[in-house]
Each structure stands twice: as structure tokens, then as C-alpha cells.
Write a protein that holds these residues in place. Structure first.
Motif, PDB file in Angstrom:
ATOM      1  N   GLU A 191     -27.497  31.530  34.847  1.00 41.73           N
ATOM      2  CA  GLU A 191     -27.451  30.014  35.910  1.00 41.73           C
ATOM      3  C   GLU A 191     -26.686  29.365  36.016  1.00 41.73           C
ATOM      4  N   HIS A 192     -25.721  29.085  34.648  1.00 41.80           N
ATOM      5  CA  HIS A 192     -24.877  27.697  35.077  1.00 41.80           C
ATOM      6  C   HIS A 192     -23.495  28.665  34.166  1.00 41.80           C
ATOM      7  N   ALA A 193     -23.492  29.791  34.744  1.00 39.00           N
ATOM      8  CA  ALA A 193     -22.219  30.701  35.093  1.00 39.00           C
ATOM      9  C   ALA A 193     -20.948  29.924  34.991  1.00 39.00           C
ATOM     10  N   PRO A 194     -19.570  30.657  35.494  1.00 42.63           N
ATOM     11  CA  PRO A 194     -18.520  29.664  35.434  1.00 42.63           C
ATOM     12  C   PRO A 194     -18.120  30.541  36.965  1.00 42.63           C
ATOM     13  N   CYS A 195     -18.733  31.402  37.352  1.00 43.40           N
ATOM     14  CA  CYS A 195     -19.520  31.387  38.099  1.00 43.40           C
ATOM     15  C   CYS A 195     -20.117  31.401  39.169  1.00 43.40           C
TER      16      CYS A 195
END
Length: 449
Positions: free
Chosen positions: A60-64
Motif C-alpha cells: 500500500e505504501h510502496a514508493p511507487c
């Protein structure tokens, strides 16, 4: 064709993200640090905090941005990162919107005509630059990579897409493009400046000498730099004209300064004493005095004095040379040869340079050609070990022209320079002088019986 949430979650676990907390046989963690890698309890506490991240949180909070769609493009799953970028709620997209709906008009067209067909053919498309349309109508540049996930039977199930924020890259590209355009404008400005400076170093027009046909040409090897070649033809005392042609060493502003000094010195010295040897000696004194330090400057030059021959017609020509290539004399009867001025030394190097001299009478139909070494030093295809055009090749070329006129000679030289193309890496100046009159016919060639 769709997929269940279990399949999607299972696919995420297959990516290896969830293996970060698995303990291996050595007491460490797979893909991470072992116990022996920690130097303090604080290090171990920080590492333990990392292990508490769930697979879902990493997704959910990946840098992409992550996006999963059905084969028809309908959005089935999207991560929080992408939602935040776009300004949408999850329910606004899931099952309601297609991936192409998120694209700008141009991006949608590219997606339909290129992106989607390639994805169907190859199963993967990587690093494509597109623009997304956010909820507030602004544009978000991204780099898109999509892969088709297949089932165990090899049939396609869904499309997984990764999106990287390309705003910084777009800003960099925009700045790079701006800098490139600015550099191009600066180059154009410098080219105009170089052309103007080059033009100021050449005579606007050659003197009209009664009884002579005169033509000149200057070939510029590079529009980015000012060359050091020069020529002129000008009146002196009544019934007498001076001419010169030469080449200053180097290029650019420094060479232009020497060229300007050389031209004006030659004309001033000729007015003071028109004897060609005296003129070149005066020039040698000036250059040797001005440029004898850490950056010596010199030139090759040939100076001539023209006086009409009232009894037989034509002109008497006296030439003095300081290290310059010999002139070419093309007679009315078709014979052609060099007009050497032996022993002439470079002007400006030695305090007392030797000046080579010669004298000749130009009869009606004769043509005298002066040139700089940009032509003879031009690179050509290697023939018999020669890489330069050379003096002998130019002599042979002139023999094919004689008898000829000044304008025809210069036109032929221009065509020759164009033929050599990029091989001419130095500027070339030519000055042709022709005495009009009925030339002596060339002997007819022998005919085969």
C-alpha cells in the motif's frame, strides 16, 4: 476475465516481500542481517521494527504506484501511494474505471495504438513515459511498466502495472531542453559574430584594374570559428596595383586579431614603399615585435606588384613570398606550372626572415592563381599512400583548365572544394588574375587513324 483477492494476495507473497522475517538455519533472516551483524541492542530493535511491516503495508505504501487490472483494463486493485498521487478514493476506481481512463488524451491514444497491442504480443512493456490525469485535472508524468500475469494453464489472468513518479525527471528533461535551446541560440549568435568578423577581414570588393579580369573566393571550413586566411587587391600609385594573399596560423579571435593587423600593415607598408620585399620585411618586423612572447604568431603571405606593359600588352608582376605555397601560372597556350619563390621564410618567426622573389609577365590570355594551403592540405581517400590533396594534384587540376579566365578558374576551384567536402578542414582563399585577350589555340590532340 477476473481474479479473486486470494489470487492477488498470493501473487504478492510470491514476490518475496514476505520472506523478510523468515529465519534461516544459521540464525539469521533470509535476505537480511544475521545476529552477528548487529553491534548494539538499538540496532536489533530497529531491525525488529522493520520485520513488523506487513506485506499489505509494503504494497500500500510502496514508493511507487501499483495497479492491477482485468484484461479489459478495468481496475481491480490499486495501492494507497497511487491513490494519493491521483487524489482519488479507492471506491472511485475499483471496478468503475479503466486504466486508460486515468491517462491524458494523448496518453490514451498511445495506450490504445501502441502500449496495449505490445503488451498483448510480448506480455510485458517497460519504462514507457505517460501522463496521468489527477482528480483535480492536473497532469502527473509517470514511467509505466506492465506485465501480464498468467495462470497455471498459461492463460492470461490480469495485468499488473507499476508506475514511477517522473515529475523530477520531467523537470530535469525540461531544464535540459531549455539549456539545449539556449546553447543552440548561443551557437547561432557566435556563428553570426564569427561570420561578421570574418567578413570584416576580407575586402568588400576587389579593385577594378583596367585590362585585368580578377576573381576571388573564400571557403569557410567551419562556421563556428574565424579563419586566418586573407587576400586583397588595391590601387597604389597611378598605374600600379598591389595584391596579397596569406594565411595566419591558428583560428578564432586570436588569429583574427593577427589577420587584421597583417592586412592593415601590408596596405600601409605598400603605400610607404611598394617594393614587395620591403613590404614583407615591414610586416615581419611588426609581427615579430608584437608576437615574440609565450604565444608567438606568424603567417605565410605572398605580396605582388602589378604594372601594365604598354608596349606589348599585359602586365608585369613582381611577387615576394614569405613561406607561402607557390602561385600557379596558366598560359594562353595551355601550359601550366608553378611559379616558385624559393627560400621564403615564415613571416613573424625570425627577426630577419628571408623573402623569396620572382617576376613574370602576364600576356593576354594568361591567368595567375594564388591560393592558401587549405586546399592542398585537404584530406582525401588514400591513394598510393597519400592522404592529402597536395600541390601536384592541384597542378594537374590546373592543367585541365588552361587556357582559362579568372572567373572560370575560381568557379572550378569552388566545385573542387565542394567535391572534397568535409576533407577540407581548414579555410581556403583563392585569388585569380587574368589578362583578357585572344588566347593562343591549344595544339590539337593526335587522333587515332
Amino acid at each position: 476475465m477476473g481474479t479473486s483477492g486470494d489470487e492477488e494476495d498470493g501473487a504478492a507473497e510470491e514476490g518475496g516481500v514476505g520472506e523478510a522475517g523468515r529465519v534461516d538455519k544459521r540464525g539469521g533472516t533470509a535476505g537480511g542481517w544475521g545476529k552477528g551483524d548487529f553491534g548494539s541492542s538499538d540496532d536489533r530493535a530497529q531491525f525488529s521494527a522493520l520485520l513488523e511491516d506487513s506485506i499489505e503495508d509494503l504494497y500500500e505504501h510502496a514508493p511507487c504506484g501499483y495497479l492491477s487490472t482485468l484484461l479489459d483494463g478495468r481496475i481491480a486493485k490499486v495501492n494507497t501511494t497511487l491513490l494519493n498521487w491521483l487524489g482519488y478514493e479507492r471506491d472511485d476506481l475499483l471496478g468503475r474505471r479503466h486504466f486508460s481512463d486515468l491517462l491524458t488524451v494523448g496518453g490514451r491514444l498511445y495506450h490504445e495504438t501502441h502500449f496495449a497491442p505490445l503488451l498483448r504480443m510480448q506480455g510485458e512493456v517497460s519504462g514507457i513515459a505517460l501522463e496521468l490525469k489527477t482528480a483535480d485535472g492536473s497532469r502527473l508524468p509517470v514511467l509505466v511498466t506492465s506485465t501480464v500475469r498468467t495462470g497455471r494453464d498459461g492463460q492470461p489472468l490480469l495485468i499488473r502495472t507499476t508506475l514511477f513518479d517522473a515529475r523530477d525527471r520531467r523537470a530535469y528533461e525540461t531544464e535540459l531542453l531549455r539549456a539545449r535551446k539556449e546553447a543552440e541560440r548561443e551557437r547561432e549568435r557566435l556563428q553570426r559574430l564569427a561570420a561578421t568578423l570574418q567578413k570584416s577581414l576580407l575586402p568588400p570588393a576587389l579593385a577594378n584594374v583596367p585590362g585585368l579580369d580578377v576573381s576571388a573566393y573564400y571557403h569557410i571550413a567551419s562556421v563556428d570559428e574565424v579563419g586566418g586566411d586573407f587576400y586583397d587587391l588595391f590601387p597604389l600609385a597611378e598605374g600600379t596595383w598591389g595584391l596579397f594573399l596569406g594565411d595566419v596560423c591558428g583560428k578564432g579571435a586570436a588569429a583574427a586579431a593577427v589577420t587584421s593587423l597583417t592586412r592593415y600593415t601590408l596596405r600601409a607598408a605598400a603605400v610607404y614603399n611598394p617594393d614587395p620585399v620591403a613590404v614583407l620585411r615591414n610586416l615581419n618586423t611588426v609581427l615579430n615585435h608584437e608576437y615574440n612572447g609565450a604565444d608567438p604568431r606568424f603567417c605565410t603571405v605572398i605580396f605582388g606588384l602589378l604594372t601594365p606593359d604598354p608596349d606589348r600588352g599585359g602586365f608585369h608582376v613582381t611577387l615576394a613570398s614569405g613561406g607561402h605555397p607557390p602561385a600557379l601560372l596558366m598560359r594562353a597556350d595551355g601550359t601550366t606550372d608553378h611559379l616558385p619563390t624559393p627560400g621564403g621564410q615564415l613571416i613573424g618567426v625570425l627577426a630577419d626572415a628571408h623573402i623569396g622573389t620572382t617576376a613574370v609577365r602576364l600576356a593576354p590570355g594568361d591567368t595567375l592563381l594564388l591560393h592558401t594551403d587549405g586546399l592542398t592540405e585537404a584530406h582525401v581517400n588514400a591513394v598510393d599512400g597519400e592522404d592529402r590533396y597536395g600541390d601536384e594534384a592541384l597542378l594537374d587540376f590546373a592543367r585541365t583548365l588552361a587556357p582559362t579566365t579568372a572567373s572560370d578558374t575560381v568557379d572550378a576551384i569552388r566545385d573542387l572544394l565542394d567535391t572534397l567536402g568535409s576533407g577540407v578542414d581548414d579555410d581556403t582563399a583563392v585569388l585569380a588574375i587574368h589578362v583578357p585577350g585572344l588566347p593562343v589555340p591549344r595544339p590539337p590532340s593526335e587522333e587515332l587513324p
